[in-house]
Motif scaffolding. Sequence first.
Motif, PDB file in Angstrom:
ATOM      1  N   LEU A   8       0.857  -1.180   0.000  1.00 30.83           N
ATOM      2  CA  LEU A   8       0.000   0.000   0.000  1.00 30.83           C
ATOM      3  C   LEU A   8       0.894   1.231   0.000  1.00 30.83           C
ATOM      4  CD1 LEU A   8      -2.378  -1.082   2.939  1.00 30.83           C
ATOM      5  CD2 LEU A   8      -2.618  -1.645   0.503  1.00 30.83           C
ATOM      6  N   SER A  55       4.531  -2.031   3.328  1.00 26.84           N
ATOM      7  CA  SER A  55       3.958  -0.714   3.037  1.00 26.84           C
ATOM      8  C   SER A  55       4.580   0.380   3.896  1.00 26.84           C
ATOM      9  CB  SER A  55       2.436  -0.758   3.269  1.00 26.84           C
ATOM     10  OG  SER A  55       1.839  -1.803   2.531  1.00 26.84           O
ATOM     11  N   TYR A  58      -6.989   3.083  -6.560  1.00 23.18           N
ATOM     12  CA  TYR A  58      -6.943   4.010  -5.420  1.00 23.18           C
ATOM     13  C   TYR A  58      -8.161   3.755  -4.528  1.00 23.18           C
ATOM     14  CZ  TYR A  58      -3.554   6.631  -8.231  1.00 23.18           C
ATOM     15  OH  TYR A  58      -2.466   6.997  -8.975  1.00 23.18           O
ATOM     16  N   HIS A  72      -4.946   6.127   9.643  1.00 20.54           N
ATOM     17  CA  HIS A  72      -4.495   5.513   8.389  1.00 20.54           C
ATOM     18  C   HIS A  72      -5.648   5.029   7.520  1.00 20.54           C
ATOM     19  CE1 HIS A  72      -0.295   5.536   9.735  1.00 20.54           C
ATOM     20  NE2 HIS A  72      -0.716   5.054  10.896  1.00 20.54           N
ATOM     21  N   TRP A 124      -5.237   5.512  -0.686  1.00 15.94           N
ATOM     22  CA  TRP A 124      -4.225   4.466  -0.741  1.00 15.94           C
ATOM     23  C   TRP A 124      -4.119   3.937  -2.162  1.00 15.94           C
ATOM     24  CZ3 TRP A 124      -0.786   3.786   2.836  1.00 15.94           C
ATOM     25  CH2 TRP A 124      -1.080   4.052   4.174  1.00 15.94           C
ATOM     26  N   ARG A 159       0.680   5.601   0.168  1.00 15.23           N
ATOM     27  CA  ARG A 159      -0.193   6.769   0.379  1.00 15.23           C
ATOM     28  C   ARG A 159      -0.135   7.694  -0.824  1.00 15.23           C
ATOM     29  NH1 ARG A 159      -4.254   6.790   4.128  1.00 15.23           N
ATOM     30  NH2 ARG A 159      -4.699   8.878   4.868  1.00 15.23           N
TER      31      ARG A 159
END
Length: 342
Positions: free
Chosen positions: A140, A179, A159, A307, A147, A142
């Motif tokens: 993953l 990630s 996304y 998150h 994500w 950002r």
Amino acid sequence: MFNQTFDSPVIRHVAVVGSGLAGLTAAIQLKGLGHDVTVFEKSRGPGGRLAAKRVSGGSADIGAQYFTSRNPDFLPFLRKFGGVDCFGPWQGRFGFQAPGGEWQPFPEETRYVGTPRMTAITRALSAHAQVVAETRVGKLARKDQAWSVYDTGDNHLGYFDQVIITAPPAQARELLAESGLHELAAHLDDPVQRVLPCWAVAAHFQAPPWPHHEAMRCQHPALFWVANNSSKPGRNDNGQWWVIHASPTWSKQHVESPADEVAERLLEAFREVTNFQIWPDDLVTHRWLYARSEGGDQPGHLWFPEHNIGLAGDWLSGGRVEGAFDSACGLIAELNALPASQ
């Protein structure tokens, strides 16, 4: 919970990693709330712990052997989204061996199985979700408030506003670590240590090797569970397929042993318990690395709001099959209570 409908104009794009019972429950509930959901599954089809393996003439359940229902929403959910024909009660005689060797009956409780195999449940549920099979999520990344999700070949999968991980603790921790989410991954250090492996053997007998029970717990250091898979509803086998699960301790000690050696030793243990005279004429062996979770903190689910990542699975909610449903329900209830901006 699963009858709620979407009443907010905000549509979230959610990635669900894993198409076992927890992942499909989460996906179906999120879809019912109006969100756009994609489920990524590393195998060819859904299943998770509700696993079956092809054998001559049919299949044998080598994962979870049955499930019970204590949550009043569980069976209605399965009937609504899986259908009344995808599972049914197993009317077998269940016994356990006391320390002195004598056999005693299991406590009275309705036990259910998928029909004609355990995977029938997750396959039926998957018809209500967008499942992308043979795709293992590897990382993953950002991207602004979203994500970016990538597979293990670094191919971009899309996304997403939120990510729900329903893989076993070891695989979930690996994904989070890859990630760069090491703080989140650290939450799984203890659960990873508590997940136990299980060697499973499916053996076919032309004649019944044991006439007294269809399922049993034995007092043998190598055995945890033995069951006549052919006695479950919807199985139309010639002869009988029996499933043997090794004990967690024995499985851990022999986790790297060759499969043929494991099968021979477990069958010998089975013969020591039952004294069957005819050796099976067909065998299938499977090493189940993430079979069951034992002890530790079980909060139901995990949600990291900073998150927008959540975790669900039976290992977070008691370890039983129904725990996967309970865990997903708890997580989705928390997500549904979030402000529209999250």
